[in-house]
Motif scaffolding. Structure first.
Motif, PDB file in Angstrom:
ATOM      1  N   GLY A 157       0.815  -1.209   0.000  1.00 24.28           N
ATOM      2  CA  GLY A 157       0.000   0.000   0.000  1.00 24.28           C
ATOM      3  C   GLY A 157       0.846   1.254   0.000  1.00 24.28           C
ATOM      4  N   LEU A 158       1.894   1.261   0.823  1.00 23.37           N
ATOM      5  CA  LEU A 158       2.786   2.421   0.832  1.00 23.37           C
ATOM      6  C   LEU A 158       3.483   2.577  -0.522  1.00 23.37           C
ATOM      7  CD1 LEU A 158       4.371   2.118   4.395  1.00 23.37           C
ATOM      8  CD2 LEU A 158       2.601   3.711   3.631  1.00 23.37           C
ATOM      9  N   GLY A 159       3.841   1.455  -1.125  1.00 21.44           N
ATOM     10  CA  GLY A 159       4.433   1.531  -2.461  1.00 21.44           C
ATOM     11  C   GLY A 159       3.453   2.055  -3.490  1.00 21.44           C
ATOM     12  N   ALA A 160       2.199   1.598  -3.403  1.00 22.64           N
ATOM     13  CA  ALA A 160       1.179   2.067  -4.342  1.00 22.64           C
ATOM     14  C   ALA A 160       0.902   3.557  -4.160  1.00 22.64           C
ATOM     15  CB  ALA A 160      -0.105   1.261  -4.156  1.00 22.64           C
ATOM     16  N   ALA A 161       0.874   4.018  -2.906  1.00 21.88           N
ATOM     17  CA  ALA A 161       0.671   5.451  -2.660  1.00 21.88           C
ATOM     18  C   ALA A 161       1.798   6.263  -3.284  1.00 21.88           C
ATOM     19  CB  ALA A 161       0.586   5.715  -1.157  1.00 21.88           C
ATOM     20  N   ALA A 162       3.026   5.764  -3.154  1.00 19.69           N
ATOM     21  CA  ALA A 162       4.168   6.463  -3.759  1.00 19.69           C
ATOM     22  C   ALA A 162       4.071   6.454  -5.285  1.00 19.69           C
ATOM     23  CB  ALA A 162       5.478   5.820  -3.303  1.00 19.69           C
ATOM     24  N   ALA A 163       3.562   5.362  -5.846  1.00 22.58           N
ATOM     25  CA  ALA A 163       3.387   5.310  -7.305  1.00 22.58           C
ATOM     26  C   ALA A 163       2.368   6.347  -7.763  1.00 22.58           C
ATOM     27  CB  ALA A 163       2.952   3.902  -7.728  1.00 22.58           C
ATOM     28  N   VAL A 164       1.284   6.502  -7.002  1.00 23.39           N
ATOM     29  CA  VAL A 164       0.295   7.542  -7.329  1.00 23.39           C
ATOM     30  C   VAL A 164       0.927   8.924  -7.202  1.00 23.39           C
ATOM     31  CG1 VAL A 164      -1.896   8.585  -6.653  1.00 23.39           C
ATOM     32  CG2 VAL A 164      -1.652   6.092  -6.644  1.00 23.39           C
ATOM     33  N   ALA A 165       1.722   9.120  -6.148  1.00 22.41           N
ATOM     34  CA  ALA A 165       2.413  10.400  -5.985  1.00 22.41           C
ATOM     35  C   ALA A 165       3.333  10.673  -7.169  1.00 22.41           C
ATOM     36  CB  ALA A 165       3.208  10.404  -4.681  1.00 22.41           C
ATOM     37  N   ALA A 166       3.983   9.626  -7.663  1.00 23.04           N
ATOM     38  CA  ALA A 166       4.875   9.800  -8.809  1.00 23.04           C
ATOM     39  C   ALA A 166       4.119  10.287 -10.039  1.00 23.04           C
ATOM     40  CB  ALA A 166       5.597   8.478  -9.123  1.00 23.04           C
ATOM     41  N   THR A 167       2.895   9.779 -10.229  1.00 21.97           N
ATOM     42  CA  THR A 167       2.108  10.237 -11.385  1.00 21.97           C
ATOM     43  C   THR A 167       1.713  11.702 -11.233  1.00 21.97           C
ATOM     44  OG1 THR A 167      -0.061   9.598 -10.467  1.00 21.97           O
ATOM     45  CG2 THR A 167       1.182   7.907 -11.650  1.00 21.97           C
ATOM     46  N   ILE A 168       1.486  12.134  -9.978  1.00 21.34           N
ATOM     47  CA  ILE A 168       1.160  13.545  -9.753  1.00 21.34           C
ATOM     48  C   ILE A 168       2.390  14.411  -9.996  1.00 21.34           C
ATOM     49  CG2 ILE A 168       0.473  15.229  -7.996  1.00 21.34           C
ATOM     50  CD1 ILE A 168      -1.265  13.044  -6.740  1.00 21.34           C
ATOM     51  N   PHE A 169       3.532  13.993  -9.475  1.00 23.42           N
ATOM     52  CA  PHE A 169       4.776  14.735  -9.703  1.00 23.42           C
ATOM     53  C   PHE A 169       5.099  14.831 -11.196  1.00 23.42           C
ATOM     54  CE2 PHE A 169       6.247  13.935  -5.211  1.00 23.42           C
ATOM     55  CZ  PHE A 169       6.513  15.262  -4.904  1.00 23.42           C
ATOM     56  N   ALA A 170       4.838  13.758 -11.922  1.00 20.62           N
ATOM     57  CA  ALA A 170       5.239  13.690 -13.334  1.00 20.62           C
ATOM     58  C   ALA A 170       4.551  14.740 -14.199  1.00 20.62           C
ATOM     59  CB  ALA A 170       4.949  12.293 -13.889  1.00 20.62           C
ATOM     60  N   ARG A 171       3.512  15.367 -13.681  1.00 20.73           N
ATOM     61  CA  ARG A 171       2.789  16.391 -14.451  1.00 20.73           C
ATOM     62  C   ARG A 171       3.483  17.743 -14.413  1.00 20.73           C
ATOM     63  NH1 ARG A 171      -3.110  14.688 -14.256  1.00 20.73           N
ATOM     64  NH2 ARG A 171      -3.058  12.625 -13.291  1.00 20.73           N
ATOM     65  N   GLY A 172       4.523  17.876 -13.573  1.00 21.51           N
ATOM     66  CA  GLY A 172       5.157  19.175 -13.383  1.00 21.51           C
ATOM     67  C   GLY A 172       6.467  19.320 -14.133  1.00 21.51           C
ATOM     68  N   GLY A 173       7.303  20.265 -13.628  1.00 24.28           N
ATOM     69  CA  GLY A 173       8.558  20.580 -14.293  1.00 24.28           C
ATOM     70  C   GLY A 173       9.730  19.762 -13.794  1.00 24.28           C
ATOM     71  N   ARG A 174      10.924  20.400 -13.809  1.00 21.14           N
ATOM     72  CA  ARG A 174      12.150  19.658 -13.505  1.00 21.14           C
ATOM     73  C   ARG A 174      12.135  19.110 -12.091  1.00 21.14           C
ATOM     74  NH1 ARG A 174      17.714  22.624 -14.642  1.00 21.14           N
ATOM     75  NH2 ARG A 174      16.836  22.431 -16.746  1.00 21.14           N
ATOM     76  N   TRP A 175      11.792  19.951 -11.095  1.00 21.15           N
ATOM     77  CA  TRP A 175      11.758  19.459  -9.719  1.00 21.15           C
ATOM     78  C   TRP A 175      10.750  18.321  -9.587  1.00 21.15           C
ATOM     79  CZ3 TRP A 175      12.566  17.681  -5.242  1.00 21.15           C
ATOM     80  CH2 TRP A 175      11.523  17.482  -4.338  1.00 21.15           C
ATOM     81  N   SER A 176       9.620  18.451 -10.257  1.00 20.84           N
ATOM     82  CA  SER A 176       8.597  17.417 -10.165  1.00 20.84           C
ATOM     83  C   SER A 176       9.088  16.093 -10.726  1.00 20.84           C
ATOM     84  CB  SER A 176       7.331  17.855 -10.903  1.00 20.84           C
ATOM     85  OG  SER A 176       6.735  18.948 -10.227  1.00 20.84           O
ATOM     86  N   ARG A 177       9.918  16.146 -11.766  1.00 19.29           N
ATOM     87  CA  ARG A 177      10.455  14.904 -12.317  1.00 19.29           C
ATOM     88  C   ARG A 177      11.407  14.233 -11.329  1.00 19.29           C
ATOM     89  NH1 ARG A 177      10.253  18.058 -17.057  1.00 19.29           N
ATOM     90  NH2 ARG A 177      12.449  18.680 -16.896  1.00 19.29           N
TER      91      ARG A 177
END
Length: 230
Positions: A157-177
């Motif tokens: 579950g913690l891994g899945a939450a981090a994967a969802v967070a990664a998809t949110i970060f991926a929508r942004g710029g350099r820091w988000s990547r």
């Protein structure tokens, strides 16, 4: 970013700061070494969570004696602190972070909150299992049989939450990547540790911590942007 998102960002920062403080304190509370043949690289508290059979318990706790008694007392204290403070702190930290990012990805944020709640509930059951195991450390105990299931739900579950967070970060710029890359470490680490605890258990918490650090930095940046004027 609206004011409500800013408030959630500040809640996330406050809870994340508490998580950091409790992590530092845990270095004192958590036992540093096992009593059996467990590798020094393997944090004992994680090894207990990922124990699967009597051999795992023996490698961690060793045989009857003073070392085992001290280790059991330390494990019980660590699990009580986890249940009373660390668990609610990290659940609030992550849920608040997802809430502060809801504006740009509402569906992903809702999924993130739901997964965090599920992982936290599994963590409660994990602590119940661990506290029920320590009095006898019986390999035939039903609590040991239940432990892999609740631990698996928590870590995955913690891994899945981090994967969802990664998809949110991926929508942004350099820091988000960068944030997305850090969060992506957690699902890999948690899956590997669940499948092969003896090999990957020693690094699972590092993978999760990388994603949490990215979320904390992001929450701090957002809290600063929306901080009320003096």
């Amino acid at each position: 970013m609206d004011a409500r998102a800013g408030r959630w960002a500040r809640v996330s920062v406050a809870a994340g700061a508490l998580v950091l403080l409790l992590t530092v304190l845990s270095a004192v509370v958590h036992p540093a070494r096992a009593c059996g043949g467990l590798s020094d690289r393997y944090p004992p508290i994680i090894a207990f969570e990922l124990a699967r059979d009597g051999r795992d318990l023996t490698a961690l706790f060793g045989g009857p004696g003073a070392c085992r008694d001290r280790l059991i007392a330390a494990m019980d204290l660590a699990n009580v602190i986890d249940l009373a403070a660390f668990l609610p702190a990290y659940a609030l930290f992550l849920a608040a972070w997802f809430r502060c990012r809801r504006g740009g990805a509402p569906a992903a944020a809702r999924w993130g909150v739901a997964i965090v709640v599920g992982a936290a509930l599994a963590d409660v059951l994990e602590n119940v299992c661990l506290l029920a195991l320590t009095p006898g450390l019986d390999p035939a105990s039903p609590w040991l049989a239940r432990l892999p299931w609740v631990t698996g739900v928590k870590w995955l579950g913690l891994g899945a939450a981090a994967a969802v967070a990664a998809t949110i970060f991926a929508r942004g710029g350099r820091w988000s990547r960068v944030g997305a890359a850090l969060c992506a470490l957690a699902p890999v680490a948690t899956v590997l540790a669940t499948l092969a605890p003896a090999r990957f258990g020693p690094v699972v918490s590092l993978g999760v911590a990388a994603g949490w650090l990215a979320c904390l930095i992001d929450a701090a940046r957002r809290a600063r942007v929306t901080a009320p004027a003096a």
